[in-house]
Design an enzyme around this catalytic site. Structure first.
Site, PDB file in Angstrom:
ATOM      1  N   ALA A  82     -74.019  71.708 -10.728  1.00  0.00           N
ATOM      2  CA  ALA A  82     -72.605  71.599 -11.069  1.00  0.00           C
ATOM      3  C   ALA A  82     -72.173  70.144 -11.208  1.00  0.00           C
ATOM      4  CB  ALA A  82     -71.789  72.267  -9.962  1.00  0.00           C
ATOM      5  N   GLN A 130     -76.669  79.147 -16.433  1.00  0.00           N
ATOM      6  CA  GLN A 130     -76.563  79.699 -15.074  1.00  0.00           C
ATOM      7  C   GLN A 130     -75.186  80.309 -14.868  1.00  0.00           C
ATOM      8  OE1 GLN A 130     -74.614  77.864 -12.346  1.00  0.00           O
ATOM      9  NE2 GLN A 130     -74.758  79.827 -11.296  1.00  0.00           N
ATOM     10  N   TYR A 132     -72.267  82.383 -12.639  1.00  0.00           N
ATOM     11  CA  TYR A 132     -71.698  82.876 -11.381  1.00  0.00           C
ATOM     12  C   TYR A 132     -70.768  84.025 -11.752  1.00  0.00           C
ATOM     13  CZ  TYR A 132     -73.125  78.875  -8.433  1.00  0.00           C
ATOM     14  OH  TYR A 132     -73.838  77.942  -7.710  1.00  0.00           O
ATOM     15  N   ARG A 167     -71.696  72.808   4.342  1.00  0.00           N
ATOM     16  CA  ARG A 167     -72.298  71.478   4.159  1.00  0.00           C
ATOM     17  C   ARG A 167     -71.459  70.467   4.923  1.00  0.00           C
ATOM     18  NH1 ARG A 167     -72.722  72.920  -2.120  1.00  0.00           N
ATOM     19  NH2 ARG A 167     -73.627  74.979  -1.757  1.00  0.00           N
ATOM     20  N   SER A 277     -85.631  80.928  -4.476  1.00  0.00           N
ATOM     21  CA  SER A 277     -84.813  79.752  -4.207  1.00  0.00           C
ATOM     22  C   SER A 277     -83.873  80.001  -3.053  1.00  0.00           C
ATOM     23  CB  SER A 277     -83.991  79.432  -5.472  1.00  0.00           C
ATOM     24  OG  SER A 277     -82.971  78.503  -5.195  1.00  0.00           O
ATOM     25  N   HIS A 279     -81.338  77.713  -2.873  1.00  0.00           N
ATOM     26  CA  HIS A 279     -80.287  76.805  -3.345  1.00  0.00           C
ATOM     27  C   HIS A 279     -80.497  75.393  -2.777  1.00  0.00           C
ATOM     28  CE1 HIS A 279     -76.388  77.609  -5.551  1.00  0.00           C
ATOM     29  NE2 HIS A 279     -76.200  76.340  -5.245  1.00  0.00           N
ATOM     30  N   ARG A 282     -78.899  74.515   0.637  1.00  0.00           N
ATOM     31  CA  ARG A 282     -77.463  74.225   0.668  1.00  0.00           C
ATOM     32  C   ARG A 282     -76.634  75.437   1.090  1.00  0.00           C
ATOM     33  NH1 ARG A 282     -76.507  69.704  -2.492  1.00  0.00           N
ATOM     34  NH2 ARG A 282     -74.618  70.364  -3.546  1.00  0.00           N
ATOM     35  N   GLY A 311     -87.184  74.373  -5.426  1.00  0.00           N
ATOM     36  CA  GLY A 311     -86.608  73.780  -4.225  1.00  0.00           C
ATOM     37  C   GLY A 311     -87.625  72.957  -3.454  1.00  0.00           C
ATOM     38  N   GLY A 312     -87.229  71.757  -3.083  1.00  0.00           N
ATOM     39  CA  GLY A 312     -88.058  70.910  -2.219  1.00  0.00           C
ATOM     40  C   GLY A 312     -89.178  70.176  -2.928  1.00  0.00           C
TER      41      GLY A 312
HETATM   42  C1  LIG Z   1     -75.600  68.673  -6.476  1.00  0.00           C
HETATM   43  C2  LIG Z   1     -76.119  70.053  -6.694  1.00  0.00           C
HETATM   44  C3  LIG Z   1     -75.362  70.960  -7.412  1.00  0.00           C
HETATM   45  C4  LIG Z   1     -75.843  72.257  -7.619  1.00  0.00           C
HETATM   46  N1  LIG Z   1     -75.108  73.143  -8.375  1.00  0.00           N
HETATM   47  C5  LIG Z   1     -75.609  74.382  -8.626  1.00  0.00           C
HETATM   48  C6  LIG Z   1     -74.910  75.278  -9.474  1.00  0.00           C
HETATM   49  O1  LIG Z   1     -73.847  74.978 -10.003  1.00  0.00           O
HETATM   50  N2  LIG Z   1     -75.472  76.498  -9.692  1.00  0.00           N
HETATM   51  C7  LIG Z   1     -76.663  76.871  -9.108  1.00  0.00           C
HETATM   52  O2  LIG Z   1     -77.131  77.991  -9.336  1.00  0.00           O
HETATM   53  N3  LIG Z   1     -77.338  76.027  -8.326  1.00  0.00           N
HETATM   54  C8  LIG Z   1     -76.852  74.801  -8.079  1.00  0.00           C
HETATM   55  N4  LIG Z   1     -77.560  73.940  -7.283  1.00  0.00           N
HETATM   56  C9  LIG Z   1     -78.863  74.364  -6.738  1.00  0.00           C
HETATM   57  C10 LIG Z   1     -79.987  73.996  -7.700  1.00  0.00           C
HETATM   58  O3  LIG Z   1     -79.935  74.757  -8.869  1.00  0.00           O
HETATM   59  C11 LIG Z   1     -81.351  74.246  -7.044  1.00  0.00           C
HETATM   60  O4  LIG Z   1     -81.408  75.557  -6.568  1.00  0.00           O
HETATM   61  C12 LIG Z   1     -81.664  73.288  -5.906  1.00  0.00           C
HETATM   62  O5  LIG Z   1     -81.230  71.983  -6.210  1.00  0.00           O
HETATM   63  C13 LIG Z   1     -83.164  73.290  -5.657  1.00  0.00           C
HETATM   64  O6  LIG Z   1     -83.509  72.426  -4.604  1.00  0.00           O
HETATM   65  P1  LIG Z   1     -83.998  70.922  -4.826  1.00  0.00           P
HETATM   66  O7  LIG Z   1     -82.766  70.105  -5.081  1.00  0.00           O
HETATM   67  O8  LIG Z   1     -84.669  70.593  -3.545  1.00  0.00           O
HETATM   68  O9  LIG Z   1     -84.907  70.909  -6.014  1.00  0.00           O
HETATM   69  C14 LIG Z   1     -77.088  72.649  -7.070  1.00  0.00           C
HETATM   70  C15 LIG Z   1     -77.841  71.717  -6.345  1.00  0.00           C
HETATM   71  C16 LIG Z   1     -77.383  70.431  -6.154  1.00  0.00           C
HETATM   72  C17 LIG Z   1     -78.227  69.466  -5.380  1.00  0.00           C
END
Ligand SMILES: Cc1cc2nc3c(=O)[nH]c(=O)nc-3n(C[C@H](O)[C@H](O)[C@H](O)COP(=O)(O)O)c2cc1C
Length: 382
Positions: A82, A130, A132, A167, A277, A279, A282, A311-312
Site C-alpha cells: 500500500a 491485489q 481487499y 503494529r 503468507s 503478511h 504484520r 515473506g522473510g
Molecule cells: C509497507 C507494506 C505495505 C503492505 N501493503 C499491503 C497491501 O496493501 N496489501 C497486501 O495484500 N499486502 C500488503 N503488504 C504485505 C506484503 O504484500 C507481503 O505479504 C509482505 O511484505 C511479505 O513479507 P516481506 O516484506 O518480509 O517480504 C504490505 C507490506 C508492507 C511491508
C-alpha cells in the site's frame, strides 16, 4: 551511503532508514506485537541447509518459469504494498516499471496511490492486482472490473487482514496517513527536508483506486489502520472469495493461506494459485512462517495449483530453498520497498538485479541449470 553502496537487503534497508522520516520507515519495517513472526519468517530459512551437486555442466542457468499464465524471466516477484508514494514520489509507477524491465510480476495494492489505469498505461509487463473485500461490495466489484479492463494478468485476494494487526511501532512513532507533523515525529521530518519537499510538492496523497467510491480514500483522518478497520469486511467468508474468483474469471490467488485445509478449499472455489503468507509478520504475531509451512502445503495441493512462498526473503539462497521445497515462485515486500525508498525505480531495479545475480550464481553453485532441477534432495533440515 548511496544507492551504489547497496549490495544486499540490509544495505537497502539502511539507506531507506536514512532517507525516510522515522514513522514512514517503521511502517515498512515493523511487524505485529512482539515481531516474533517477522523474525521467524527469515530465520526459518537458516534452519535449512543446501546440498549442492557438483560437476553438473551448468553453463547458463535458466530462471524462467510460468506464473498466472504468463512466462516470467525469474521466479521472484514484487508483492503488493500500500501507499508507495510515501516511500518515493514515483510510487507504484517506479515499482511497475522496474518489474517490467526484468519481466516479472509487479503487484498493485487496493490501497495504491496510483490508479489501476495509470499503471496499466505505463507498463505492459506482468501485473497482479491485489484485492481487499470492502464492506461496500461495489468498491471491490469496481476494482475487479477496472483491473480486467486495464489488462491486469491476475488477481489475488488478501485474506489475512480482516482487521489490522497490532503494529506497536506505528503507535510509538505516530504514523498517520497522510503524514501529520506531531511533536513526536517533527524532528524526524525536519531532518529529511527532501522527503518533505517531495511530499508537499507532489501529487496529493490519496488512495487513488477507491477515492471515487469513498471519501475515506482522500480523507484519511487518522491512520491506515483505521481505514482497514472501518472499510474491510471482517464478515468476509468463502462465499465472498468464490464470488471474487468467479467474477475475475482468470488466474486467481488467495494471499494469506497458511493451512492445508484452506489450501484445499482454495482449489474448490476456483483458485489457480495460493500465496503462503502471514503478511510479512504484520498481522497475527506467533503465526507460522511461510517457509516452515511450505512442504506440508505443496505435498497436499502442489499438483493442483501454483504455490507461492512469500515473506522473510532476503537472499537468493532463501529463494532456492523455497523453490527446492516445491514453491512455483517466491515474492516479497520489503525486499523492494526499502530499495524504492532508497532510489525510486533505479533502486528497485538495482535490488531486482542483485537478487537475480545471486540466484544465477547460486543455481550454478548448486549444480542446477533450470528451476525444475531444484528438489528436496538439495535440502537438509537441522
Ligand atoms: C509497507 C507494506 C505495505 C503492505 N501493503 C499491503 C497491501 O496493501 N496489501 C497486501 O495484500 N499486502 C500488503 N503488504 C504485505 C506484503 O504484500 C507481503 O505479504 C509482505 O511484505 C511479505 O513479507 P516481506 O516484506 O518480509 O517480504 C504490505 C507490506 C508492507 C511491508
Amino acid at each position: 551511503m548511496n544507492l551504489k553502496d547497496c549490495n544486499n537487503f540490509s544495505d537497502f534497508r539502511k539507506l531507506a532508514k536514512k532517507k525516510l522520516p522515522s514513522p514512514i520507515f517503521h511502517y515498512i519495517d515493523g511487524g505485529a506485537d512482539d515481531e516474533s513472526t517477522l523474525r521467524r519468517n527469515t530465520d526459518s530459512f537458516n534452519d535449512c541447509d543446501l546440498v549442492p551437486n557438483i560437476l553438473a555442466s551448468v553453463g547458463k542457468p535458466d530462471l524462467s518459469t510460468t506464473l498466472f499464465g504468463r512466462k516470467i524471466d525469474m521466479p521472484i516477484f514484487l508483492s503488493p504494498a500500500a501507499m508507495q508514494r510515501l516511500y518515493h514520489p514515483d510510487g507504484d509507477q517506479a515499482s511497475a516499471r522496474a518489474a517490467e524491465k526484468f519481466n516479472t510480476f509487479y503487484s498493485m495494492s487496493s490501497m495504491g496511490n496510483n490508479t489501476i489505469e495509470e499503471v496499466s498505461n505505463i507498463s505492459s509487463g506482468p501485473k497482479l492486482f491485489q484485492l481487499y473485500v470492502h464492506k461496500d461490495r461495489s468498491i471491490s466489484d469496481d476494482l475487479i472490473d477496472r483491473s480486467r479492463r486495464s489488462g491486469f494478468d491476475a488477481m489475488c485476494l488478501t485474506v489475512d487482514t480482516l482487521v489490522a494487526g497490532n503494529r506497536e511501532k506505528d503507535h510509538r512513532t505516530g504514523f498517520t496517513t497522510p503524514p501529520k507533523l506531531t511533536l513526536q515525529s517533527l524532528m524526524s521530518f525536519a531532518m529529511r527536508p527532501k522527503w518533505v519537499f517531495n511530499y508537499l510538492t507532489g501529487k496529493k496523497f490519496e488512495l487513488s483506486n477507491v477515492k471515487k467510491k469513498t471519501d475515506k480514500g482522500t480523507n484519511i483522518a487518522k491512520s491506515v489502520i483505521e481505514y482497514i478497520n472501518e472499510q474491510y469486511d471482517p464478515a468476509m467468508g468463502w462465499k465472498d472469495a468464490e464470488y471474487c474468483a468467479k467474477k475475475w474469471n482468470g488466474p486467481f490467488a488467495l494471499k494469506g493461506v497458511m493451512s492445508v485445509e484452506d489450501a484445499k478449499k482454495a482449489i474448490d472455489i476456483g483458485c489457480t494459485a495460493i500465496m503462503i503468507s502471514n503478511h510479512g509478520g504484520r498481522q497475527l504475531d506467533g503465526s507460522r512462517a511461510p517457509f516452515d509451512q511450505l512442504a506440508e502445503i505443496v505435498d497436499a495441493v502442489g499438483d493442483k495449483l501454483d504455490v507461492i512462498c512469500e515473506g522473510g526473503i532476503h537472499r537468493g539462497t532463501h529463494m532456492l530453498k523455497a523453490l527446492s521445497l516445491g514453491a512455483k515462485a517466491c515474492s516479497g515486500g520489503r525486499l523492494y520497498l526499502y530499495a524504492l525508498a532508497a532510489g525510486g525505480q533505479s533502486g528497485v531495479e538495482r535490488a531486482i538485479e542483485k537478487y537475480k545475480t545471486e540466484l544465477v550464481r547460486d543455481m550454478k553453485l548448486m549444480g542446477c541449470t533450470k528451476i525444475s532441477d531444484l528438489n528436496r534432495n538439495n535440502l537438509r533440515f537441522r
